[in-house]
Scaffold this active site. Structure first.
Site, PDB file in Angstrom:
ATOM      1  N   THR A 117      42.806  76.438  15.298  1.00  0.00           N
ATOM      2  CA  THR A 117      41.544  77.102  14.988  1.00  0.00           C
ATOM      3  C   THR A 117      40.951  76.396  13.776  1.00  0.00           C
ATOM      4  OG1 THR A 117      42.328  78.718  13.353  1.00  0.00           O
ATOM      5  CG2 THR A 117      42.655  79.276  15.683  1.00  0.00           C
ATOM      6  N   CYS A 118      39.783  76.858  13.320  1.00  0.00           N
ATOM      7  CA  CYS A 118      39.175  76.237  12.151  1.00  0.00           C
ATOM      8  C   CYS A 118      40.020  76.437  10.902  1.00  0.00           C
ATOM      9  CB  CYS A 118      37.762  76.767  11.926  1.00  0.00           C
ATOM     10  SG  CYS A 118      37.668  78.558  11.761  1.00  0.00           S
TER      11      CYS A 118
ATOM     12  N   ARG B 285      43.666  76.934  11.061  1.00  0.00           N
ATOM     13  CA  ARG B 285      45.104  76.698  11.205  1.00  0.00           C
ATOM     14  C   ARG B 285      45.392  75.703  12.321  1.00  0.00           C
ATOM     15  NH1 ARG B 285      47.674  80.963  10.698  1.00  0.00           N
ATOM     16  NH2 ARG B 285      45.883  82.282  10.217  1.00  0.00           N
TER      17      ARG B 285
ATOM     18  N   SER C  80      44.484  86.016   9.108  1.00  0.00           N
ATOM     19  CA  SER C  80      43.180  85.362   9.171  1.00  0.00           C
ATOM     20  C   SER C  80      42.479  85.372   7.817  1.00  0.00           C
ATOM     21  CB  SER C  80      42.278  86.065  10.200  1.00  0.00           C
ATOM     22  OG  SER C  80      42.803  85.950  11.492  1.00  0.00           O
TER      23      SER C  80
ATOM     24  N   GLU D 149      39.847  89.948  12.062  1.00  0.00           N
ATOM     25  CA  GLU D 149      38.792  89.323  12.885  1.00  0.00           C
ATOM     26  C   GLU D 149      39.273  89.182  14.330  1.00  0.00           C
ATOM     27  OE1 GLU D 149      38.802  85.982  14.069  1.00  0.00           O
ATOM     28  OE2 GLU D 149      40.555  85.119  13.090  1.00  0.00           O
TER      29      GLU D 149
ATOM     30  N   GLN E 139      41.601  82.836  20.802  1.00  0.00           N
ATOM     31  CA  GLN E 139      42.118  81.502  20.501  1.00  0.00           C
ATOM     32  C   GLN E 139      43.603  81.402  20.837  1.00  0.00           C
ATOM     33  OE1 GLN E 139      40.793  81.712  16.456  1.00  0.00           O
ATOM     34  NE2 GLN E 139      38.941  80.495  16.827  1.00  0.00           N
TER      35      GLN E 139
ATOM     36  N   GLY F 236      25.426  73.435  17.937  1.00  0.00           N
ATOM     37  CA  GLY F 236      26.660  73.790  18.638  1.00  0.00           C
ATOM     38  C   GLY F 236      26.380  74.956  19.562  1.00  0.00           C
TER      39      GLY F 236
ATOM     40  N   GLY G 196      29.301  76.811  21.047  1.00  0.00           N
ATOM     41  CA  GLY G 196      30.589  77.458  21.313  1.00  0.00           C
ATOM     42  C   GLY G 196      30.626  78.886  20.824  1.00  0.00           C
ATOM     43  N   GLU G 197      31.830  79.410  20.683  1.00  0.00           N
ATOM     44  CA  GLU G 197      32.019  80.819  20.330  1.00  0.00           C
ATOM     45  C   GLU G 197      31.434  81.136  18.959  1.00  0.00           C
ATOM     46  OE1 GLU G 197      35.604  84.152  20.355  1.00  0.00           O
ATOM     47  OE2 GLU G 197      36.100  82.028  20.225  1.00  0.00           O
TER      48      GLU G 197
END
Length: 440
Positions: free
Chosen positions: A51-52, A54, A111, A116, A122, A191, A193-194
């Site tokens: 993830t952004c 980890r 997180s 979150e 993810q 972008g 994405g999610e």
């Protein structure tokens, strides 16, 4: 159980944004790393979670130390760093620690923003990719399914996710702190994405009416823009949109920066001092960090968001403690299952070892019993086996009733046992995911 659980990784708590960029494992790179790991002798299963905030690898291995060294070498090579440059930022978790960490991560307890929701999806995608790539197995399959169940339960039974705070809502709050009212501001989202979708929603919730979406694939930009009443623009239109925008949010999966300082200096000169807020939600970063030195431009990246979040951590502390209780209950449930894999094979192996000892002792003492009749020799053997059986009866009953992975692992270590439990194979699930990936 065939192997030991090992988790190795780095997160926003242990590594800088710059290092997390280098450790990034987008889908293609993750598949290569997983393949390389499972080709390594002694690594039976592997799942990569990126993830952004980890990058983590979950392994089932026969030799945790060797697997850790191999993983460190692979990660350092793909990051272009020496292993010693990573060692201080990576954490290594074994057995129950690895299980509790993943369950806590999935519940949002680890997180940047506690509770979150994005992390649940993810983790699910990480597990599905491992299934499709054929690198997961019976232990990691159950581990990730139970982690997802634990995360869902924590959110449904506590208020940990009630405030609906996300990275995107914090980003929008930063923009509002800098610019004030956002309703009349012009926003460019780069972008599709999610995170881009969540940002567009957060902007709409703040009253933003003028929204533009840019993406390399125009059809995806168009789809996102239409959902929020905005307009899609091409990457070729970005210089003009950067000049007109009040807020720019980037969240692409590009492996390199897409907005550079030279371009922004030209944009800043044409804006006649009008401020521009730029928020980079991507890892690796989309915007060259030195852009923050350009006059009139305020740049925020994930490290800035982390500092903003740190000022508001107390609000969810009570809910986090309640969620942690649930996580630990689910960890105990997983450990019970893990122990059940081994309890019967371990007991069988213990009985076999006891039989071997009886045979060896009888054989060693046979020359001393020259005058012993065949009937007496049989009685000695029966008595020896009865002593062993009675000695093992209580431990056997306790293992069946209250077994845990820790107890079984200790027993196998003490007696040098090598049980071979049966494995499960989620072939149907792999086929379903592979079909979905191929668009079937």
């Amino acid at each position: 159980m065939k192997g030991e659980l090992l988790a190795l990784g780095a997160s926003h708590k242990t590594a800088s944004l710059e290092l997390r960029e280098k450790l990034a494992l987008p889908a293609g790179r993750a598949a290569r790393v997983l393949g390389e790991l499972t080709d390594h002798v002694g690594v039976h299963e592997a799942v990569a979670l990126f993830t952004c905030n980890r990058t983590e690898l979950y392994l089932v291995t026969d030799d945790a130390l060797e697997a850790e060294n191999a993983t460190l070498a692979i990660l350092s090579r793909q990051a272009g760093l020496r292993p010693t440059e990573l060692s201080g930022s990576l954490y290594s978790l074994h057995g129950r620690q690895a299980v509790e960490h993943l369950f806590g991560v999935t519940a949002g307890l680890d997180s940047m923003i506690v509770g979150e929701n994005e992390i649940q999806g993810q983790v699910k995608r990480a597990y599905e990719m491992a299934l499709v790539e054929g690198v997961s197995g019976p232990i990691s399959n159950r581990l990730f399914r139970d982690a997802l169940a634990a995360g869902k339960r924590a959110r449904s039974e506590t208020g940990i996710a009630r405030a609906n705070v996300s990275i995107s809502t914090v980003a929008v709050r930063l923009a509002a702190d800098f610019l004030g009212e956002l309703a009349d501001r012009r926003v460019l989202v780069i972008g599709a994405g999610e995170n881009a979708e969540l940002t567009a929603q957060a902007m709409r919730d703040r009253g933003v009416q003028t929204l533009f979406v840019a993406n390399r694939r125009y059809d995806r930009a168009l789809g996102l823009a239409q959902r929020f009443g905005g307009r899609a623009v091409t990457f070729e239109d970005m210089p003009r949109e950067l000049e007109a925008a009040d807020i720019v949010v980037t969240s692409t999966g590009a492996p390199h920066q897409i907005v550079g300082r030279e371009e922004l200096e030209f944009v800043a000169a044409s804006r006649m001092g009008r401020p521009l807020v730029m928020i980079d939600l991507a890892v690796p970063r989309d915007i060259e960090p030195s852009v923050r030195d350009c006059p009139g431009i305020a740049l925020y990246d994930m490290d800035d968001l982390q500092r903003a979040v740190a000022r508001n951590l107390d609000a969810r502390e009570a809910e986090a403690q309640e969620a942690l209780v649930i996580v630990r209950e689910e960890v105990a449930r997983f450990e019970d299952w893990l122990a059940s894999l081994d309890v019967v094979p371990t007991i069988s192996a213990l009985r076999r070892r006891a039989d071997e000892v009886v045979r060896e002792v009888l054989a060693e003492n046979e020359p001393r019993w020259e005058s012993l009749s065949a009937a007496d020799a049989e009685r000695v053997e029966v008595m020896a086996r009865a002593v062993v059986s009675r000695l093992l009866h209580e431990p056997t009953v306790r293992l069946k009733d209250r077994s845990s992975y820790h107890h079984l692992h200790t027993l196998r270590e003490l007696f040098g046992l090598d049980p071979e439990p049966a494995e499960e194979a989620p072939a149907a699930e792999v086929a379903r995911l592979d079909s979905r990936r191929r668009g079937a």
